[in-house]
Design an enzyme around this catalytic site. Structure first.
Site, PDB file in Angstrom:
ATOM      1  N   LYS A  84     -22.789  19.090 100.948  1.00 17.31           N
ATOM      2  CA  LYS A  84     -20.569  19.612 101.234  1.00 17.31           C
ATOM      3  C   LYS A  84     -19.764  19.381 101.021  1.00 17.31           C
ATOM      4  O   LYS A  84     -20.081  18.085 102.356  1.00 17.31           O
ATOM      5  CB  LYS A  84     -20.895  21.401 102.297  1.00 17.31           C
TER       6      LYS A  84
HETATM    7  C1  E4P Z   1     -19.637  28.611 104.657  1.00 15.91           C
HETATM    8  O1  E4P Z   1     -20.256  27.471 104.271  1.00 15.91           O
HETATM    9  C2  E4P Z   1     -17.741  28.198 105.323  1.00 15.91           C
HETATM   10  O2  E4P Z   1     -18.489  27.520 106.158  1.00 15.91           O
HETATM   11  C3  E4P Z   1     -17.637  29.738 106.187  1.00 15.91           C
HETATM   12  O3  E4P Z   1     -18.195  30.274 104.924  1.00 15.91           O
HETATM   13  C4  E4P Z   1     -16.663  30.183 106.391  1.00 15.91           C
HETATM   14  O4  E4P Z   1     -15.982  31.453 107.298  1.00 15.91           O
HETATM   15  P1  E4P Z   1     -14.874  31.358 108.091  1.00 15.91           P
HETATM   16  O5  E4P Z   1     -14.079  31.815 107.829  1.00 15.91           O
HETATM   17  O6  E4P Z   1     -15.212  32.956 109.016  1.00 15.91           O
HETATM   18  O7  E4P Z   1     -15.213  30.191 109.542  1.00 15.91           O
END
Ligand code: E4P
Length: 234
Positions: A84
């Site tokens: 990522k």
């Molecule tokens: C996934 O990889 C994201 O970082 C995650 O879904 C973020 O979710 P949140 O907005 O609940 O922290």
């Protein structure tokens, strides 16, 4: 169409994998910090549960060169890892470089169509629009995803859409209907997808009626007796 779990917690992943529907997990620095152990141990714990899971791990450097170095190490440590990369100018430069290396990337923290366009042009394998965080501020996460999908279709883009930051099971259905390739969700949303009061009521009624079937309690043991069904069919 793939479902990922948005967690690095071993127990949650084991329960999710046991349902048979989870193909991968997504993490971010916040998710990793909740496990109170080093990143390497978190990834190992995920793959111990199921070595076929795809694992998304985020780089932490804010410079392209640092991101590329971290991404190469992550990718070399397991072929299951997709890196990522944050949606910044430095991140885009890193994506371009990693693409040349054949390393798969997901550009994360995407909140606009233009960010998705830039990520795709740089060569991202996936973009990750944060649906729930937009909804949290009274914007429209689903609308953003629909716009990205429509644009990628018109442009025949090779980049997939991984919807993240999911709050409700209804959102999962809407996002897959909008054409998302992957939706990543917390455990409670995954299990909420399976439940329906009419399923519970229907199953209760079936079980009550089964008690009225003569020999019902031993019916399946009888099926196992050698030749039982073959005799019936002849
Ligand atoms: C996934 O990889 C994201 O970082 C995650 O879904 C973020 O979710 P949140 O907005 O609940 O922290």
């Amino acid at each position: 169409m793939q479902i990922f779990l948005d967690t690095a917690n071993r127990e949650e992943i084991a329960r999710g994998v046991a349902t048979g529907v989870v193909a991968g997990v997504t993490t971010n620095p916040t998710i990793i910090s909740r496990e109170n152990k080093p990143l390497v141990e978190c990834v190992r714990a995920v793959l111990d549960v199921d070595p076929t899971l795809i694992v998304l791990v985020e780089v932490i450097s804010d410079r392209a060169a640092g991101m590329v170095e971290e991404a190469r190490k992550l990718a070399a440590s397991s072929e299951n890892i997709v890196v990522k990369i944050p949606m910044t100018a430095e991140g885009l430069a890193a994506v371009k470089c990693l693409r040349r290396d054949g390393i798969r990337t997901t550009v994360t923290l995407v909140f606009s169509v233009n960010q998705a366009i830039a990520a795709s042009c740089a060569g991202a394998s996936y973009v990750a629009p944060f649906v729930g965080r937009l909804d949290d501020i009274n914007a429209d996460g689903l609308r953003l995803v629909r716009e990205i999908k429509a644009l990628f279709k018109v442009q025949n883009a090779a980049t997939g859409v991984l919807a993240a930051s999911i709050r409700t099971p209804q959102s999962v259905a809407d996002l897959f209907a909008a054409g998302c390739d992957i939706v990543t969700m917390p455990e409670k949303v995954l299990h909420a997808m399976f439940r329906h009061p009419l399923t519970d009521a229907g199953l209760r009624a079936f079980m009550e009626d089964w008690r009225k079937v003569p020999g019902g309690e031993n019916a399946f043991a009888a099926l196992h007796r050698k030749g039982q069904l073959a005799q019936c069919q002849s």
